[in-house]
Design a protein around this motif. Structure first.
Motif, mmCIF file in Angstrom:
data_model
loop_
_atom_site.group_PDB
_atom_site.id
_atom_site.type_symbol
_atom_site.label_atom_id
_atom_site.label_comp_id
_atom_site.label_asym_id
_atom_site.label_seq_id
_atom_site.Cartn_x
_atom_site.Cartn_y
_atom_site.Cartn_z
ATOM 1 N N PRO A 20 0.596 -1.333 -0.306
ATOM 2 C CA PRO A 20 -0.188 0.169 0.208
ATOM 3 C C PRO A 20 0.917 1.220 0.307
ATOM 4 C CG PRO A 20 -0.171 -0.921 2.297
ATOM 5 C CD PRO A 20 1.080 -1.451 1.166
ATOM 6 N N TRP A 21 0.354 2.584 -0.702
ATOM 7 C CA TRP A 21 1.214 3.526 -0.498
ATOM 8 C C TRP A 21 1.327 4.107 0.966
ATOM 9 C CZ3 TRP A 21 4.362 5.115 -3.895
ATOM 10 C CH2 TRP A 21 4.363 5.393 -5.053
ATOM 11 N N LYS A 26 4.400 -6.805 6.254
ATOM 12 C CA LYS A 26 4.970 -7.288 6.948
ATOM 13 C C LYS A 26 4.848 -8.670 5.929
ATOM 14 C CE LYS A 26 5.708 -7.850 11.450
ATOM 15 N NZ LYS A 26 6.368 -7.220 12.711
ATOM 16 N N THR A 27 6.053 -8.876 5.580
ATOM 17 C CA THR A 27 6.286 -10.089 3.860
ATOM 18 C C THR A 27 5.636 -11.096 4.181
ATOM 19 O OG1 THR A 27 9.031 -9.886 5.010
ATOM 20 C CG2 THR A 27 8.298 -11.966 3.425
ATOM 21 N N ASP A 47 15.567 -7.253 -3.545
ATOM 22 C CA ASP A 47 15.497 -6.732 -5.019
ATOM 23 C C ASP A 47 15.400 -5.811 -4.967
ATOM 24 O OD1 ASP A 47 17.318 -9.341 -5.638
ATOM 25 O OD2 ASP A 47 15.869 -9.852 -6.925
ATOM 26 N N LEU A 48 13.613 -5.376 -4.627
ATOM 27 C CA LEU A 48 13.608 -3.548 -4.873
ATOM 28 C C LEU A 48 14.260 -2.801 -3.760
ATOM 29 C CD1 LEU A 48 9.498 -4.767 -4.854
ATOM 30 C CD2 LEU A 48 11.112 -3.210 -6.734
ATOM 31 N N ILE A 49 14.707 -3.524 -2.561
ATOM 32 C CA ILE A 49 15.353 -2.634 -1.820
ATOM 33 C C ILE A 49 16.898 -2.720 -2.335
ATOM 34 C CG2 ILE A 49 17.093 -2.437 0.218
ATOM 35 C CD1 ILE A 49 14.981 -3.715 1.864
ATOM 36 N N ASN A 60 10.368 -4.157 11.476
ATOM 37 C CA ASN A 60 9.702 -4.834 9.819
ATOM 38 C C ASN A 60 8.654 -4.531 9.266
ATOM 39 O OD1 ASN A 60 12.050 -6.471 10.547
ATOM 40 N ND2 ASN A 60 11.591 -7.638 11.954
ATOM 41 N N TYR A 61 7.728 -3.697 8.610
ATOM 42 C CA TYR A 61 7.280 -3.842 7.743
ATOM 43 C C TYR A 61 8.146 -2.430 6.268
ATOM 44 C CZ TYR A 61 2.724 -4.262 10.713
ATOM 45 O OH TYR A 61 2.651 -4.165 11.330
ATOM 46 N N TRP A 62 7.543 -3.524 5.335
ATOM 47 C CA TRP A 62 7.706 -2.789 3.976
ATOM 48 C C TRP A 62 6.972 -2.197 3.625
ATOM 49 C CZ3 TRP A 62 12.283 -5.953 2.632
ATOM 50 C CH2 TRP A 62 12.539 -6.080 3.032
ATOM 51 N N ARG A 63 7.761 -1.033 3.449
ATOM 52 C CA ARG A 63 6.929 0.370 2.862
ATOM 53 C C ARG A 63 7.445 0.907 1.331
ATOM 54 N NH1 ARG A 63 4.216 2.463 6.922
ATOM 55 N NH2 ARG A 63 5.469 1.642 9.621
#
Length: 68
Positions: A20-21, A26-27, A47-49, A60-63
């Motif tokens: 989400p924007w 979490k993974t 890879d996106l990092i 540990n939340y991806w944003r």
């Protein structure tokens, strides 16, 4: 040596679209929303990092990275 990604662009796109924007995920949630295995989703997020498109916070939340 070029920056080599371990996952195809299609998989990375599915993972990026699942984030989400506002807020983060979490993974496990990213994998569920993208319909992928958790290991594949984690590799795509890593890879996106490398491509500086996502970040991970201290909980540990991806944003998604904000657009400048």
């Amino acid at each position: 040596m070029p920056n080599q990604c371990r996952t195809p662009d299609l998989i990375q796109g599915k993972v990026l679209a699942a984030l989400p924007w506002e807020g983060g995920c979490k993974t496990e949630a990213v994998a569920r929303y993208a319909g992928l295995d958790e290991d594949i989703a984690r590799r795509a997020l890593e890879d996106l990092i490398k491509r500086r498109m996502v970040m991970i916070d201290d909980r540990n939340y991806w944003r998604k990275k904000p657009l400048d």
